[in-house]
Design a protein around this motif. Structure first.
Motif: not given
Ligand SMILES: *Cc1c(COP(=O)(O)O)cnc(C)c1O
Length: 377
Positions: A54-56, A59, A81, A83, A126, A152, A154-155, A185, A187, A190, A197
């Motif tokens: 996952n995204g956590t 990191l 977040i 994480s 981020v 990061d 993820a977004e 991430s 998730y 996303k 994942g």
């Molecule tokens: C969603 C997200 C994460 C965490 O991802 P998970 O897969 O839920 O663990 C980390 N950083 C950012 C910026 C996110 O938006």
């Protein structure tokens, strides 16, 4: 109820998952893992992809792979977040928080330089809600002070940033390709999802090898079940990667849908007083992961009031992040007690996001916009 997000999954996802299942490769080895890592690294312009659970965890292994530890400081946004902060704290390093910039809600890069000390080891960038952070000043600062950069992303799957603007050779660069390591991430909410994942990307061979080792319990390559350090089981499965392979194929469509949704919301909400809509600086290609709104304090209502009113009208919404400096869990550890970050504090209370799933119809968007208008009256 119009949900805040729903993943869009089609026949191609089914086909890939079924194929993975039929092959018998259902754990963390298999051709879909390789393809997912390769294709995502290529899409983001990186040499190595290391898929994780996952995204956590992405990191966490990124922070470990860069060698962060006790005595180190990592500059990072408060508005994110948990994480991000947990990955730093877990290594024994200390997060040093920076406020958000009020237009885009991303970290305020003008405030970074003042936070650098002899202990600073890294900057964690981020990108927020689909809008890239202004990377040139971050990368220049990191270069000047010899700092690592963790991105990061993820977004912001697929978002782009105009690097070198004002110079002779500006160039559009995709997010996820900046700094030493970038994390993702996948998730369910996303832009590219595998349900659960994540992935770490890097161009550095040694860092990639460390990431692979940390992901898989740090078995010594020359002797399985022999360990020089402690790693984790953060492996992604081939079944999840199969969904990811199909999702990467459709990312162009997904981003187009997100942009269309944002344009429709902009059109319908743009004339309402006291409402801040998502900004898009001219140096970004925004992907509108989530369509956020910030209520002006002069309206006399906050995001919690607004979300309750929307819910009563059949519209689900979600609050913005609450800054790391306002978290009891970190206060209990003696962290951030005297921090004040007024922008993050305000948008945490006044900000929320609307339904933003790529499958939203124009009718649903009309319903949501009407609910927002009525709720403001
Ligand atoms: C969603 C997200 C994460 C965490 O991802 P998970 O897969 O839920 O663990 C980390 N950083 C950012 C910026 C996110 O938006």
């Amino acid at each position: 109820m119009i949900p805040v997000n729903e993943p869009v999954l089609g026949p191609r996802e089914m086909e890939c998952v079924t194929d993975a299942l039929r092959s018998g490769w259902i754990s963390s080895a298999g051709s879909y893992i390789d393809a997912f890592e390769r294709n995502w690294a290529a899409y983001c312009g990186r040499r190595h992809g290391v898929a994780v659970s996952n995204g956590t965890t992405a990191l966490q292994v990124a922070a470990r792979a860069l060698g962060l530890g006790p005595g180190d400081e990592v500059i990072m946004p408060t508005f994110t977040i948990v994480s991000c902060a947990l990955a730093v704290v877990e290594t024994g390093a200390v997060p040093v928080l920076v406020d958000s910039e009020p237009r885009t809600w991303g970290m305020d890069v003008a405030k970074l330089e003042a936070l650098v000390t002899p202990r600073t080891k890294a900057i964690m960038v981020v990108h927020i809600y689909g809008h890239p952070v202004d990377m040139d000043p971050v990368l220049a600062l990191a270069e000047r002070h010899g700092l690592a950069v963790i991105e990061d992303a993820a977004e912001v799957h697929g978002a782009e940033y105009l690097s070198g603007r004002g110079g002779p050779n500006p160039v559009w660069r995709r997010c996820g390709g900046f700094g030493d390591v970038s994390t993702f991430s996948f998730y369910a909410n996303k832009i590219v999802t595998t349900g659960e994942g994540g992935m770490v990307l890097t161009d550095d061979d040694a860092v990639a090898a460390r990431l692979r080792s940390l992901r898989n319990l740090c078995f010594r390559p020359d002797r399985r079940f022999l360990h020089d350090e402690l790693g984790y089981n953060y492996r992604l499965t081939n079944l999840q990667a199969a969904i990811g392979v199909a999702q990467i194929e459709r990312i162009g469509e997904t981003i187009a849908a997100k942009r269309r949704i944002a344009a429709l919301y902009d059109e319908r909400l743009g004339n309402l007083p006291g409402l801040q809509l998502p900004a898009a600086e001219e140096w970004v290609r925004h992907v509108y992961w989530m369509y956020g709104l910030v209520l002006d304090e002069s309206l006399g209502i906050d995001a919690a009031d607004m979300m309750a009113r929307l819910k009563a009208r059949g519209v689900e919404a979600r609050p913005f992040f609450l800054g790391m400096h306002e978290q009891p869990v970190f206060h209990a550890r003696g962290l951030f007690r005297d921090d004040r970050h007024p922008v993050a504090e305000r948008i945490a209370r006044q900000g929320f996001y609307l339904p933003s799933g790529a499958g939203l119809t124009e009718d649903q968007i009309d319903t949501v916009a009407e609910a927002v208008r009525e709720s403001l009256r």
